[in-house]
Design a protein around this motif. Structure first.
Motif, PDB file in Angstrom:
ATOM      1  N   TRP A   2      13.606  -0.733  -0.962  1.00  8.89           N
ATOM      2  CA  TRP A   2      12.450   0.048  -1.399  1.00  8.89           C
ATOM      3  C   TRP A   2      11.219  -0.586  -0.804  1.00  8.89           C
ATOM      4  O   TRP A   2      11.205  -1.760  -0.467  1.00  8.89           O
ATOM      5  CB  TRP A   2      12.349   0.171  -2.919  1.00  8.89           C
ATOM      6  CG  TRP A   2      12.073  -1.115  -3.656  1.00  8.89           C
ATOM      7  CD1 TRP A   2      12.991  -1.977  -4.166  1.00  8.89           C
ATOM      8  CD2 TRP A   2      10.801  -1.674  -3.959  1.00  8.89           C
ATOM      9  NE1 TRP A   2      12.384  -3.034  -4.761  1.00  8.89           N
ATOM     10  CE2 TRP A   2      11.026  -2.880  -4.654  1.00  8.89           C
ATOM     11  CE3 TRP A   2       9.495  -1.284  -3.721  1.00  8.89           C
ATOM     12  CZ2 TRP A   2       9.991  -3.684  -5.098  1.00  8.89           C
ATOM     13  CZ3 TRP A   2       8.462  -2.094  -4.167  1.00  8.89           C
ATOM     14  CH2 TRP A   2       8.708  -3.269  -4.852  1.00  8.89           C
ATOM     15  N   ASN A   3      10.211   0.234  -0.638  1.00  2.00           N
ATOM     16  CA  ASN A   3       8.923  -0.258  -0.150  1.00  2.00           C
ATOM     17  C   ASN A   3       7.842   0.609  -0.786  1.00  2.00           C
ATOM     18  O   ASN A   3       8.130   1.337  -1.725  1.00  2.00           O
ATOM     19  CB  ASN A   3       8.872  -0.251   1.387  1.00  2.00           C
ATOM     20  CG  ASN A   3       9.131   1.120   1.969  1.00  2.00           C
ATOM     21  OD1 ASN A   3       8.759   2.150   1.401  1.00  2.00           O
ATOM     22  ND2 ASN A   3       9.799   1.153   3.114  1.00  2.00           N
ATOM     23  N   THR A  35       0.878  -1.156   0.000  1.00  2.00           N
ATOM     24  CA  THR A  35       0.000   0.000   0.000  1.00  2.00           C
ATOM     25  C   THR A  35       0.916   1.206   0.000  1.00  2.00           C
ATOM     26  O   THR A  35       1.759   1.345   0.860  1.00  2.00           O
ATOM     27  CB  THR A  35      -0.891   0.019   1.249  1.00  2.00           C
ATOM     28  OG1 THR A  35      -1.667  -1.174   1.232  1.00  2.00           O
ATOM     29  CG2 THR A  35      -1.780   1.226   1.280  1.00  2.00           C
ATOM     30  N   ASP A  36       0.768   2.067  -1.007  1.00  2.00           N
ATOM     31  CA  ASP A  36       1.759   3.115  -1.156  1.00  2.00           C
ATOM     32  C   ASP A  36       1.246   4.529  -0.931  1.00  2.00           C
ATOM     33  O   ASP A  36       2.025   5.448  -0.893  1.00  2.00           O
ATOM     34  CB  ASP A  36       2.442   3.017  -2.509  1.00  2.00           C
ATOM     35  CG  ASP A  36       1.484   3.164  -3.673  1.00  2.00           C
ATOM     36  OD1 ASP A  36       0.386   3.735  -3.484  1.00  2.00           O
ATOM     37  OD2 ASP A  36       1.831   2.723  -4.769  1.00  2.00           O
ATOM     38  N   GLY A  37      -0.029   4.730  -0.821  1.00  2.56           N
ATOM     39  CA  GLY A  37      -0.536   6.056  -0.522  1.00  2.56           C
ATOM     40  C   GLY A  37      -0.495   7.034  -1.671  1.00  2.56           C
ATOM     41  O   GLY A  37      -0.943   8.154  -1.552  1.00  2.56           O
ATOM     42  N   ARG A  38       0.045   6.652  -2.820  1.00  2.00           N
ATOM     43  CA  ARG A  38       0.109   7.580  -3.950  1.00  2.00           C
ATOM     44  C   ARG A  38      -1.211   7.649  -4.679  1.00  2.00           C
ATOM     45  O   ARG A  38      -1.660   8.697  -5.050  1.00  2.00           O
ATOM     46  CB  ARG A  38       1.223   7.182  -4.917  1.00  2.00           C
ATOM     47  CG  ARG A  38       2.582   7.445  -4.338  1.00  2.00           C
ATOM     48  CD  ARG A  38       3.672   6.943  -5.231  1.00  2.00           C
ATOM     49  NE  ARG A  38       3.752   5.501  -5.070  1.00  2.00           N
ATOM     50  CZ  ARG A  38       3.999   4.655  -6.047  1.00  2.00           C
ATOM     51  NH1 ARG A  38       4.197   5.076  -7.259  1.00  2.00           N
ATOM     52  NH2 ARG A  38       4.073   3.378  -5.814  1.00  2.00           N
ATOM     53  N   LEU A  43       7.434   6.669  -6.836  1.00  2.00           N
ATOM     54  CA  LEU A  43       7.987   6.649  -5.477  1.00  2.00           C
ATOM     55  C   LEU A  43       9.005   7.768  -5.278  1.00  2.00           C
ATOM     56  O   LEU A  43       9.823   8.028  -6.169  1.00  2.00           O
ATOM     57  CB  LEU A  43       8.711   5.327  -5.200  1.00  2.00           C
ATOM     58  CG  LEU A  43       7.888   4.095  -4.897  1.00  2.00           C
ATOM     59  CD1 LEU A  43       8.810   2.887  -4.712  1.00  2.00           C
ATOM     60  CD2 LEU A  43       7.038   4.300  -3.665  1.00  2.00           C
ATOM     61  N   GLU A  96       6.610   3.248   0.209  1.00  2.37           N
ATOM     62  CA  GLU A  96       6.717   4.659   0.561  1.00  2.37           C
ATOM     63  C   GLU A  96       7.913   5.363  -0.052  1.00  2.37           C
ATOM     64  O   GLU A  96       7.884   6.572  -0.246  1.00  2.37           O
ATOM     65  CB  GLU A  96       6.778   4.806   2.081  1.00  2.37           C
ATOM     66  CG  GLU A  96       5.516   4.325   2.757  1.00  2.37           C
ATOM     67  CD  GLU A  96       5.630   4.356   4.268  1.00  2.37           C
ATOM     68  OE1 GLU A  96       6.572   4.983   4.795  1.00  2.37           O
ATOM     69  OE2 GLU A  96       4.777   3.738   4.909  1.00  2.37           O
ATOM     70  N   ARG A  97       8.990   4.625  -0.355  1.00  3.02           N
ATOM     71  CA  ARG A  97      10.187   5.268  -0.892  1.00  3.02           C
ATOM     72  C   ARG A  97      11.136   4.236  -1.483  1.00  3.02           C
ATOM     73  O   ARG A  97      11.035   3.040  -1.208  1.00  3.02           O
ATOM     74  CB  ARG A  97      10.917   6.064   0.185  1.00  3.02           C
ATOM     75  CG  ARG A  97      11.542   5.168   1.232  1.00  3.02           C
ATOM     76  CD  ARG A  97      12.210   5.939   2.324  1.00  3.02           C
ATOM     77  NE  ARG A  97      12.937   4.987   3.167  1.00  3.02           N
ATOM     78  CZ  ARG A  97      13.868   5.312   3.987  1.00  3.02           C
ATOM     79  NH1 ARG A  97      14.223   6.564   4.125  1.00  3.02           N
ATOM     80  NH2 ARG A  97      14.480   4.397   4.710  1.00  3.02           N
TER      81      ARG A  97
END
Length: 181
Positions: free
Chosen positions: A167-168, A12-15, A120, A170-171
């Motif tokens: 990397w994940n 889940t990346d929030g973008r 990212l 979030e970044r």
């Protein structure tokens, strides 16, 4: 599309909500083939034509795959129900073919889709911001991350453990030695 020792896929990346909500590009139209509306495709998956066959609808249902075959050169020749002649086929040049992420098979451990990385934020291993992942390309040896930087030319970094230790969702972290000054 694979790389060892990476975090679990589908973060889940929030973008744009969950990365599983985003479309995944499987191919791009490179031009017309013949006069009856067939198109040549550049394939992005590791499974060649087999990666397209399970999908009948592309680009949110605007293109319906009627037929696809291997072109013998690493690409494919396809016919879409909506394309009747060479002019219509030629107009598709540059069109990418996308499918919803949820229609794709589950990923194995260590695999990822390029869409997981694009967008990212990128930082050095010291935490300094670099830019944003703009693209992932592969010229044969390994995946290469293209990083868009605010006030500098894009930076290309190989997706190897020495350059990208983590990397994940979030970044993406790049070893400072791989960042140009």
């Amino acid at each position: 599309m694979t790389h060892p020792a990476r975090p679990p896929s589908n973060p889940t990346d929030g973008r744009e909500g969950n990365s599983s909500d985003r479309a995944v590009t499987l191919a791009a139209v490179t031009g017309a083939h013949g006069v009856t509306g067939e198109v040549r495709l550049k394939l992005f998956g590791e499974d060649g034509v087999a990666s397209l066959k399970p999908h009948k609808r592309f680009n949110d249902g605007t293109l319906t795959l009627a037929k696809v075959r291997d072109d013998g050169k690493g690409g494919a020749i396809a016919r879409f129900a909506e394309i009747a002649d060479r002019n219509a086929a030629e107009a598709l040049r540059g069109t990418v073919l996308t499918v919803p992420r949820e229609t794709l098979p589950p990923l194995e451990e260590g695999e990822f889709y390029h869409a997981d990385l694009i967008g990212l934020p990128v930082v050095t291993d010291a935490g300094d911001p670099i830019g944003t992942v703009a693209d992932v390309v592969n010229y044969g040896a390994t995946d290469i991350i293209e990083i868009a930087r605010p006030d500098a030319k894009p930076l290309l970094v190989p997706l190897i453990d020495a350059a990208v230790p983590e990397w994940n969702g979030e970044r993406l972290v790049v070893t400072a030695a791989f960042v140009e000054d």
